[in-house]
Design an enzyme around this catalytic site. Structure first.
Site, PDB file in Angstrom:
ATOM      1  N   ARG A   2      76.968  80.292  46.660  1.00 35.01           N
ATOM      2  CA  ARG A   2      76.307  79.167  47.388  1.00 35.01           C
ATOM      3  C   ARG A   2      77.440  78.864  48.260  1.00 35.01           C
ATOM      4  O   ARG A   2      78.238  77.937  48.152  1.00 35.01           O
ATOM      5  CB  ARG A   2      75.953  77.948  46.734  1.00 35.01           C
ATOM      6  N   ASN A  49      76.656  71.638  56.048  1.00 31.98           N
ATOM      7  CA  ASN A  49      77.137  72.815  56.534  1.00 31.98           C
ATOM      8  C   ASN A  49      76.819  73.883  56.832  1.00 31.98           C
ATOM      9  O   ASN A  49      76.137  74.310  56.033  1.00 31.98           O
ATOM     10  CB  ASN A  49      78.890  72.778  55.961  1.00 31.98           C
ATOM     11  N   LYS A  56      90.524  76.814  51.048  1.00 29.53           N
ATOM     12  CA  LYS A  56      90.630  75.321  50.272  1.00 29.53           C
ATOM     13  C   LYS A  56      91.928  75.109  49.702  1.00 29.53           C
ATOM     14  O   LYS A  56      92.397  74.010  49.946  1.00 29.53           O
ATOM     15  CB  LYS A  56      89.512  75.528  49.309  1.00 29.53           C
ATOM     16  N   TYR A  78      89.368  76.474  57.675  1.00 32.05           N
ATOM     17  CA  TYR A  78      88.308  76.041  56.653  1.00 32.05           C
ATOM     18  C   TYR A  78      87.226  75.980  57.436  1.00 32.05           C
ATOM     19  O   TYR A  78      86.767  76.453  58.291  1.00 32.05           O
ATOM     20  CB  TYR A  78      88.714  74.713  55.705  1.00 32.05           C
ATOM     21  N   GLU A  89      84.285  75.820  42.861  1.00 32.09           N
ATOM     22  CA  GLU A  89      84.061  75.999  44.162  1.00 32.09           C
ATOM     23  C   GLU A  89      82.670  76.773  44.627  1.00 32.09           C
ATOM     24  O   GLU A  89      82.612  77.960  44.310  1.00 32.09           O
ATOM     25  CB  GLU A  89      85.301  76.141  44.873  1.00 32.09           C
ATOM     26  N   ASP A  90      81.763  76.144  45.213  1.00 27.28           N
ATOM     27  CA  ASP A  90      80.524  76.752  45.802  1.00 27.28           C
ATOM     28  C   ASP A  90      79.798  77.663  44.693  1.00 27.28           C
ATOM     29  O   ASP A  90      79.510  78.722  45.181  1.00 27.28           O
ATOM     30  CB  ASP A  90      81.091  77.560  46.846  1.00 27.28           C
ATOM     31  N   ASP A 149      84.448  70.118  43.394  1.00 28.50           N
ATOM     32  CA  ASP A 149      84.419  69.541  44.454  1.00 28.50           C
ATOM     33  C   ASP A 149      83.105  69.365  45.050  1.00 28.50           C
ATOM     34  O   ASP A 149      82.811  68.202  45.849  1.00 28.50           O
ATOM     35  CB  ASP A 149      85.672  70.141  45.280  1.00 28.50           C
ATOM     36  N   ASP A 150      82.219  70.267  45.109  1.00 27.88           N
ATOM     37  CA  ASP A 150      81.039  70.178  45.967  1.00 27.88           C
ATOM     38  C   ASP A 150      80.140  68.960  45.163  1.00 27.88           C
ATOM     39  O   ASP A 150      79.370  68.548  45.793  1.00 27.88           O
ATOM     40  CB  ASP A 150      80.416  71.569  45.774  1.00 27.88           C
TER      41      ASP A 150
END
Ligand code: NAD
Length: 541
Positions: A150, A402, A168, A97, A239-240, A262-263
């Site tokens: 993203r 990150n 993930k 990851y 996610e993202d 989650d973000d």
């Protein structure tokens, strides 16, 4: 363990990563399953297999090569993949990851081999349910979905964002035992605005600009409806997604289908847990802090919102809680004279003069906590860190962006500039630093400390939905876990090597809360902790 009811035998069995055990099949199993002669004579122990894989990984030159090896292993022998990953999560999670997965997404079209998830593309509009039915497992309980816009701090990776849901879900399984067969990685290929990818002959996605507006919304609506139809028990983890879509999607669907982002919510829980743990270390109260968020996107505002909720739970009014949180975005300090802020930023726009310099903002609002979610590398300069030190003897410095190359400062900088006084947590890992002869470790505020547990809790309790309060519960549970020994070497989170234990504890705590609040649809077991633990999948050893 081989499944005696599985119809697969012979070469088909060896080609199924979920059933293949490679040279670990016993002589009896080989006879029974028709694979005699298809394997060399040796019967390897699980330890030998693990050792061989680790030797191979060590012989490779780069983390990207190791990523590709892991990817191949997952397609070949899932059990062994998880055994290796779980054997040394500290070493291997950064390969499977973040940060390596970022590079893997950028180069996806160059190393892609076999599918591990579903690409639901804009060309499937009107037929999305049909495409979902192509997945070989019917009882999917957990979907991680991205539209690739993203990816970490790397921006739009289009269909190549697939590395993220795959990686993930591997962590959901490795860290909390979410059964891999129940999990489905999905990438929504709505196009990409990344010019480099559109011009790249090896790009794997739809070579068109992204769907937007009404077209995007109706595509997402069809997707969610199709998931509910084809996989009615599935929780969706967003996610993202880019901020402009992440927030509305979460709001639109959070009460309609069990779903979370989650973000936003996972990051929020990890960030809040870090702050609460650091305050345990400092023996200070949350209400006495002034928090400055540098970068006011999904992650920054997510943490601010959950912090606010926690402060309200602790007795402040909503207004009092918000006043302790300040945002700083690309235009400077978010304050009430600014226009066009929108609701999300607007609720943290307090009365203040205009400030466009970050260090100056730290000085003026007397920040004691600074959190970076800006993706602007090295923006926590010496000046910023000195200003934090002038406000409090032990500032909380959390560069969360990150991958490592985007971090607002390094552990080395934060510790050296503060003579070891900073309480440091970053999004990506950093090596330990020696300050005045003392070895200080860098806490990693990795979402992996929260999201696998949420996945397991959801599987256990089957809630109707997952409100923000569940993330506050997880944050408080995580914050309570760092020990005095961890604190002494700079760690505010429990170490990643104990991740499985951490996740079992948080999952059981959240599941208990889901039953206590009446959100769970599953019947309440007598012993929730054991129930959760028994539900967790592990490789056969
Ligand atoms: P986002 O795109 O929603 O937000 C980024 C924000 O930074 C935007 O609001 C943008 O306006 C702002 N920004 C850009 N330039 C700026 C500048 N010059 N000054 C101040 N702000 C600026 O993305 P996000 O989801 O909020 O993620 C941001 C970063 O946080 C990413 O690098 C991501 O990897 C990281 N992140 C870390 C964790 C973690 O460590 N646990 C979790 C989630 C996200």
């Amino acid at each position: 363990m081989t499944d005696p009811t599985s119809p697969k035998r012979g070469i088909d069995l060896l080609r199924d990563p979920r059933l293949n055990k490679g040279t670990a099949f016993t002589i009896e199993q080989r006879r029974e399953l028709g694979i005699e002669g298809l394997l060399p004579d040796v019967v390897s122990s699980h330890d030998t297999q693990l050792h061989r894989a680790e030797l191979h990984l060590a012989s490779l030159a780069t983390d990207m090569e190791r990523y590709v090896y892991f990817s191949d292993l997952q397609e070949r022998n899932e059990d062994l993949f998880y055994r290796v990953l779980m054997h040394d999560p500290v070493k291997y999670m950064p390969i499977v990851y973040t940060p390596t997965v970022g590079a893997a997404c950028q180069q996806y079209g160059r190393w892609y081999r076999r599918p591990k998830g579903l690409w639901v593309s804009r060309n499937h509009r009107g037929r999305i349910a049909e495409v979902l039915r192509n997945w070989h497992v019917k009882d999917v309980r957990f979907v991680v979905v991205t539209d690739g816009e993203r990816i970490l701090g790397l921006g739009d990776q289009g269909a190549q964002g697939m590395g993220i849901p795959i990686g993930k879900l591997a962590l959901y399984t490795a860290c909390a035992g979410v059964p891999p067969q129940m999990a489905l990685p999905i990438t929504l290929d709505v196009g990409t605005n990344n010019r480099e990818l559109l011009d790249d002959p090896f790009y794997i996605g739809v070579r068109k600009e992204r769907l937007t507006g009404e077209e995007y919304d109706s595509f997402l609506e069809e997707f969610v409806t199709a998931v509910q139809e084809v996989f009615p028990e599935a929780t969706i983890q967003w996610e993202d997604f880019a901020n402009q879509n992440a927030v509305p999607l979460l709001e639109r669907y959070r009460n309609r289908v069990c779903s979370f982002n989650d973000d936003i919510q996972g990051t929020a829980a990890v960030g809040v847990a870090g702050i609460l743990a650091a305050l345990r270390l400092k023996d200070e109260q949350l209400a006495d802090q002034r928090m400055l968020f540098f970068g006011a996107g999904s992650a920054g505002i997510g943490i601010a919102d959950l912090l606010t909720l926690v402060m309200v739970q602790d007795g402040l009014t909503l207004d009092e809680a918000r006043r302790r949180c300040w945002l700083f975005d690309s235009k400077g300090l978010v304050q009430s004279s600014r226009t066009g802020l929108g609701d999300q930023k607007g609720r943290y726009a307090h009365d203040h003069v205009e400030v466009t310099d970050l260090a100056e903002a730290v000085r003026q609002i007397k920040a004691t906590v600074i959190i970076g979610t800006s993706t602007i590398p090295r923006s926590f300069t010496r000046d910023v860190v000195d200003a934090m030190m002038a406000n409090t003897p032990r500032p909380l410095i959390f560069p969360f962006s990150n991958p490592t190359s985007k971090a607002e400062c390094t552990a080395e900088e934060a510790y050296q500039w503060t003579n070891g006084a900073a309480i440091f947590a970053s999004g990506s890992p950093f090596d330990p630093v020696t300050v005045n002869g003392k070895r200080m470790y860098a806490s990693q505020g990795n979402n992996v400390l929260i999201f696998p547990a949420m996945g397991l809790a959801v599987l256990a309790a089957r809630p109707t939905h997952l409100p923000d309060e569940a993330f506050a519960v997880s944050a408080r549970a995580l914050a309570a876990m760092a020990t005095k020994e961890d604190f002494a070497i700079g760690l505010i989170y429990p170490p990643l090597r104990t991740i499985r234990e951490t996740q079992m504890h948080i999952a059981a705590t959240v599941a208990t809360w889901l039953w206590d609040t009446g959100l769970a649809r599953e019947e309440r077991p007598a012993d929730i902790a054991s129930y959760v633990r028994n539900l967790a999948w592990r490789p056969n050893v």
